[in-house]
Motif scaffolding. Structure first.
Motif, PDB file in Angstrom:
ATOM      1  N   THR A  89     -41.215  29.987  11.579  1.00 15.57           N
ATOM      2  CA  THR A  89     -40.643  29.219  12.679  1.00 15.57           C
ATOM      3  C   THR A  89     -41.552  28.128  13.254  1.00 15.57           C
ATOM      4  N   ALA A 148     -36.312  32.110  18.140  1.00 11.49           N
ATOM      5  CA  ALA A 148     -36.788  31.857  16.858  1.00 11.49           C
ATOM      6  C   ALA A 148     -36.105  32.674  16.054  1.00 11.49           C
ATOM      7  N   ARG A 192     -32.680  31.822  15.047  1.00 12.08           N
ATOM      8  CA  ARG A 192     -32.451  30.602  14.319  1.00 12.08           C
ATOM      9  C   ARG A 192     -33.026  31.300  12.678  1.00 12.08           C
ATOM     10  N   LEU A 223     -39.069  28.476   8.627  1.00 11.96           N
ATOM     11  CA  LEU A 223     -38.014  27.698   9.434  1.00 11.96           C
ATOM     12  C   LEU A 223     -38.749  26.704  10.363  1.00 11.96           C
ATOM     13  N   SER A 272     -38.399  24.060  13.763  1.00 11.65           N
ATOM     14  CA  SER A 272     -38.045  24.371  15.163  1.00 11.65           C
ATOM     15  C   SER A 272     -36.420  24.027  15.262  1.00 11.65           C
ATOM     16  N   THR A 273     -35.908  23.205  14.251  1.00  8.18           N
ATOM     17  CA  THR A 273     -34.562  22.942  14.484  1.00  8.18           C
ATOM     18  C   THR A 273     -33.784  23.897  13.626  1.00  8.18           C
ATOM     19  N   GLY A 274     -34.238  24.774  12.999  1.00  3.41           N
ATOM     20  CA  GLY A 274     -33.607  25.982  12.003  1.00  3.41           C
ATOM     21  C   GLY A 274     -33.451  25.378  10.616  1.00  3.41           C
ATOM     22  N   GLU A 275     -34.280  24.455  10.247  1.00  9.80           N
ATOM     23  CA  GLU A 275     -34.120  24.137   8.695  1.00  9.80           C
ATOM     24  C   GLU A 275     -35.167  24.879   7.967  1.00  9.80           C
ATOM     25  N   ARG A 276     -34.824  25.475   6.774  1.00 11.49           N
ATOM     26  CA  ARG A 276     -35.678  26.226   5.968  1.00 11.49           C
ATOM     27  C   ARG A 276     -36.440  25.461   5.181  1.00 11.49           C
TER      28      ARG A 276
END
Length: 394
Positions: free
Chosen positions: A331, A345, A348, A385, A387-391
């Motif tokens: 994360t 984190a 997320r 991941l 900080s916006t949760g995108e992998r």
């Protein structure tokens, strides 16, 4: 459970052999079977027919001397066969030695014959090699030619032709130079028999041995001639058989050569068959590739270890630390991120509240241990991941 190959039957082992091996073993088996059948037939019928080396007293073929040996024995002469070489046979000067078609006598054998004759022995040599032996013992050259000396008639009165008027045979050889010997039997094309006194004994040489062969012994006066050659009644007669291939060995060496070869071939065939059909040594053969243990086995082993420690917090601590490091790496958090940052984190990353809590506080129950394990398993996936949760896949 690992599958193990079943024990192979002899039929399976045979089918798995290379084709050339099956042909080789099949041929060897056929040869042994034929030899065994022929040997059985010979034993049951007393022999498949006449045979034996030419001029051997064992031979019942047309060119053998078996009939002559039987004739002199029935006439009162003790008969024996000398299977040793003549230099080792212990020749008795009171007897007669018959050497027929033996062209390769050695020096020690010739010297043994010389001592035998000089001491009073009677020697009859016939056929191939007779000129060489007679010349060596008399000290004068005796030579043969391909001329035909039969039919032959006596030349002078001598004990060797007493009562003989005519001798017949195949012919093919005659003495053309009798040296210092006395010709006693001759035909129109040469001398058949000659004699000489050496020391206290006597040497009789026949250029052609055929008059004494089984085929000709009953013709003309051949039988009477053969008895005259043996000497006075009761005189022992010994036939030299070593030149015809008969040895004095015992056991294995006394067996005929073809029997020895058949026995060795049989031993090789049996050894190959035992090696082929026998069970292999070592671990059983595995039918399929061995795979690593399933994860369930690993989990069960780890659970057993934790149960034995009775201190789950200390045992699970390294796992919690590894999971937190994995969480901050995926994360993009700094290593010294606080609990709140880690909780956000974890959310997320798809972790439940229970799983995040199991990573941040010491575990005290089995459920907490399992939650920490599930959290690490989720975080072991690929990528990280943001900080916006995108992998982001790496």
């Amino acid at each position: 459970m690992t599958a193990v190959a079943p024990a192979r039957s002899p039929g399976d082992a045979w089918r798995n052999l290379p084709r050339w091996s099956r042909w080789l073993l099949g041929g060897a088996g056929a040869v042994l079977a034929v030899n065994a059948a022929l040997a059985g037939l010979s034993a049951a019928t007393g022999g498949a027919g006449p045979g034996g080396p030419p001029s051997s007293s064992y031979a019942t073929s047309e060119s053998g001397l078996a009939a002559y040996a039987e004739l002199v024995q029935e006439a009162g002469h003790p008969v024996r066969r000398l299977r040793q070489t003549l230099d080792k046979a212990g020749l008795d000067p009171a007897g007669t030695v018959v050497v027929a078609d033996a062209p390769r006598l050695t020096g020690p054998e010739l010297r043994a014959l010389g001592r035998f004759v000089a001491a009073g022995g009677r020697l009859m040599v016939a056929g191939d090699g007779a000129d060489m032996v007679a010349g060596a013992l008399t000290g004068r050259s005796v030579t043969t030619t391909d001329g035909d000396a039969v039919p032959a008639e006596p030349l002078v009165p001598a004990p060797e032709v007493s009562g003989v008027e005519s001798v017949e045979g195949d012919g093919g050889a005659a003495f053309d130079d009798a040296g210092a010997t006395l010709p006693v039997l001759a035909g129109s094309h040469g001398v058949l028999a000659t004699v000489a006194s050496v020391g206290r004994g006597r040497v009789v040489a026949l250029a052609d041995s055929s008059p004494l062969h089984n085929e000709w012994l009953a013709e003309a006066d051949n039988a009477a001639f053969g008895l005259d050659l043996a000497g006075e009644r009761g005189r022992p007669v010994a036939f030299a058989e070593a030149p015809h291939g008969y040895g004095a060995g015992e056991g294995w060496s006394a067996m005929p050569a073809e029997w020895r070869w058949a026995a060795m071939l049989g031993v090789v065939a049996v050894a190959v068959a035992m090696w082929t059909c026998g069970r292999r040594l070592g671990q059983p053969e595995v039918l399929e590739r061995q795979l690593p243990p399933p994860r369930r086995a690993y989990v069960d082993a780890l659970a057993s270890t934790l149960t034995r420690t009775r201190e789950p917090a200390e045992a699970i601590g390294p796992l919690q630390a590894a999971a937190r490091r994995r969480l901050t790496a995926r994360t993009a958090l700094p290593p010294d991120a606080g609990p709140e940052q880690l909780r956000a984190a974890g959310a997320r990353a798809g972790l439940t509240d229970e799983e995040v809590g199991a990573l941040l506080a010491p575990v005290a129950t089995d459920d907490a241990v399992l939650a920490a394990g599930r959290a690490l398993a989720r975080l072991e996936g690929t990528g990280r991941l943001t900080s916006t949760g995108e992998r982001v896949h790496e």
